[in-house]
Design a protein around this motif. Structure first.
Motif, PDB file in Angstrom:
ATOM      1  N   ILE A  54       0.848  -1.186   0.012  1.00 14.44           N
ATOM      2  CA  ILE A  54      -0.067  -0.065   0.053  1.00 14.44           C
ATOM      3  C   ILE A  54       1.002   1.035   0.054  1.00 14.44           C
ATOM      4  N   LYS A  55       0.494   2.263  -0.936  1.00 16.27           N
ATOM      5  CA  LYS A  55       1.244   3.362  -0.643  1.00 16.27           C
ATOM      6  C   LYS A  55       1.205   4.262   0.251  1.00 16.27           C
ATOM      7  N   LYS A  56       2.284   4.808   0.838  1.00 17.17           N
ATOM      8  CA  LYS A  56       2.570   5.648   1.995  1.00 17.17           C
ATOM      9  C   LYS A  56       1.409   6.810   1.795  1.00 17.17           C
ATOM     10  N   GLU A  57       1.208   7.306   0.713  1.00 18.19           N
ATOM     11  CA  GLU A  57       0.371   8.774   0.519  1.00 18.19           C
ATOM     12  C   GLU A  57      -1.165   8.010   1.023  1.00 18.19           C
ATOM     13  N   LEU A  58      -1.351   6.980   0.609  1.00 17.33           N
ATOM     14  CA  LEU A  58      -2.855   6.507   0.768  1.00 17.33           C
ATOM     15  C   LEU A  58      -2.895   6.049   2.246  1.00 17.33           C
ATOM     16  N   LEU A  59      -1.673   5.800   2.815  1.00 13.17           N
ATOM     17  CA  LEU A  59      -2.132   5.292   4.367  1.00 13.17           C
ATOM     18  C   LEU A  59      -1.965   6.448   5.031  1.00 13.17           C
ATOM     19  N   ASP A  89      -4.183  -5.585  -2.811  1.00 11.12           N
ATOM     20  CA  ASP A  89      -3.762  -4.211  -2.721  1.00 11.12           C
ATOM     21  C   ASP A  89      -4.918  -3.250  -2.558  1.00 11.12           C
ATOM     22  N   ILE A  90      -5.973  -3.526  -2.224  1.00  6.63           N
ATOM     23  CA  ILE A  90      -6.955  -2.718  -1.818  1.00  6.63           C
ATOM     24  C   ILE A  90      -7.592  -2.907  -0.327  1.00  6.63           C
ATOM     25  N   PRO A  91      -7.240  -1.787   0.467  1.00  7.63           N
ATOM     26  CA  PRO A  91      -7.832  -1.865   1.773  1.00  7.63           C
ATOM     27  C   PRO A  91      -9.499  -1.892   1.965  1.00  7.63           C
ATOM     28  N   ILE A  92      -9.992  -2.854   2.901  1.00  3.48           N
ATOM     29  CA  ILE A  92     -11.413  -3.387   2.810  1.00  3.48           C
ATOM     30  C   ILE A  92     -11.741  -2.382   3.835  1.00  3.48           C
ATOM     31  N   MET A  93     -12.196  -1.121   4.090  1.00  4.72           N
ATOM     32  CA  MET A  93     -12.630  -0.362   5.251  1.00  4.72           C
ATOM     33  C   MET A  93     -14.117  -0.407   5.527  1.00  4.72           C
ATOM     34  N   LEU A  94     -14.565  -1.733   5.507  1.00  5.82           N
ATOM     35  CA  LEU A  94     -16.110  -1.876   5.913  1.00  5.82           C
ATOM     36  C   LEU A  94     -16.040  -2.294   7.511  1.00  5.82           C
ATOM     37  N   LEU A 127      -0.422  -0.071   9.327  1.00  2.00           N
ATOM     38  CA  LEU A 127      -0.136  -1.191   8.443  1.00  2.00           C
ATOM     39  C   LEU A 127       0.428  -2.390   9.586  1.00  2.00           C
ATOM     40  N   ASN A 128      -0.185  -3.528   9.431  1.00  3.44           N
ATOM     41  CA  ASN A 128       0.186  -4.659  10.317  1.00  3.44           C
ATOM     42  C   ASN A 128       1.555  -5.234   9.742  1.00  3.44           C
ATOM     43  N   GLU A 129       2.382  -5.920  10.507  1.00  7.18           N
ATOM     44  CA  GLU A 129       3.518  -6.390  10.190  1.00  7.18           C
ATOM     45  C   GLU A 129       3.607  -7.097   8.862  1.00  7.18           C
ATOM     46  N   ARG A 189      -9.377  -1.579  18.099  1.00  9.79           N
ATOM     47  CA  ARG A 189      -9.036  -3.166  18.270  1.00  9.79           C
ATOM     48  C   ARG A 189      -9.567  -3.674  17.038  1.00  9.79           C
ATOM     49  N   LEU A 190      -9.608  -3.303  15.774  1.00  6.85           N
ATOM     50  CA  LEU A 190      -9.896  -3.922  14.657  1.00  6.85           C
ATOM     51  C   LEU A 190      -8.900  -3.941  13.602  1.00  6.85           C
ATOM     52  N   VAL A 191      -8.896  -4.975  12.760  1.00  2.00           N
ATOM     53  CA  VAL A 191      -8.029  -5.229  11.854  1.00  2.00           C
ATOM     54  C   VAL A 191      -8.864  -5.177  10.349  1.00  2.00           C
ATOM     55  N   TYR A 192      -8.601  -4.163   9.448  1.00  5.05           N
ATOM     56  CA  TYR A 192      -9.325  -4.053   8.201  1.00  5.05           C
ATOM     57  C   TYR A 192      -8.321  -4.884   7.067  1.00  5.05           C
ATOM     58  N   GLU A 193      -8.721  -5.763   6.461  1.00  5.00           N
ATOM     59  CA  GLU A 193      -7.856  -6.588   5.392  1.00  5.00           C
ATOM     60  C   GLU A 193      -7.741  -5.863   4.357  1.00  5.00           C
ATOM     61  N   ILE A 194      -6.412  -6.115   3.664  1.00  9.99           N
ATOM     62  CA  ILE A 194      -6.178  -5.360   2.356  1.00  9.99           C
ATOM     63  C   ILE A 194      -6.052  -6.771   1.292  1.00  9.99           C
ATOM     64  N   ARG A 195      -6.919  -6.641   0.458  1.00  8.35           N
ATOM     65  CA  ARG A 195      -7.066  -7.633  -0.615  1.00  8.35           C
ATOM     66  C   ARG A 195      -6.716  -7.026  -1.906  1.00  8.35           C
TER      67      ARG A 195
END
Length: 57
Positions: A3-8, A43-48, A22-24, A35-41
């Motif tokens: 994931i790009k730094k600008e997007l993060l 290269d797209i973050p799933i922010m639901l 970003l996780n490890e 205390r939630l983790v949003y998956e990246i699939r």
């Protein structure tokens, strides 16, 4: 491709509007406040909120 730094920098937790990091493994975004983790699939973050997983200790 990571994931790009600008997007993060502009992404926020959809639940609390707080910062995410970003996780490890690089396959998820962590909101420490909720205390939630949003998956990246594909290269797209799933922010639901409904698809977020609880953060494991």
């Amino acid at each position: 491709m990571a994931i790009k730094k600008e997007l993060l920098e502009i992404l926020a937790c959809p639940k609390c509007k707080g910062d995410v990091i970003l996780n490890e493994k690089g396959d998820g975004l962590i909101c420490n406040a909720c205390r939630l983790v949003y998956e990246i699939r594909n290269d797209i973050p799933i922010m639901l909120i409904d698809e977020a997983k609880p953060l494991k200790d």
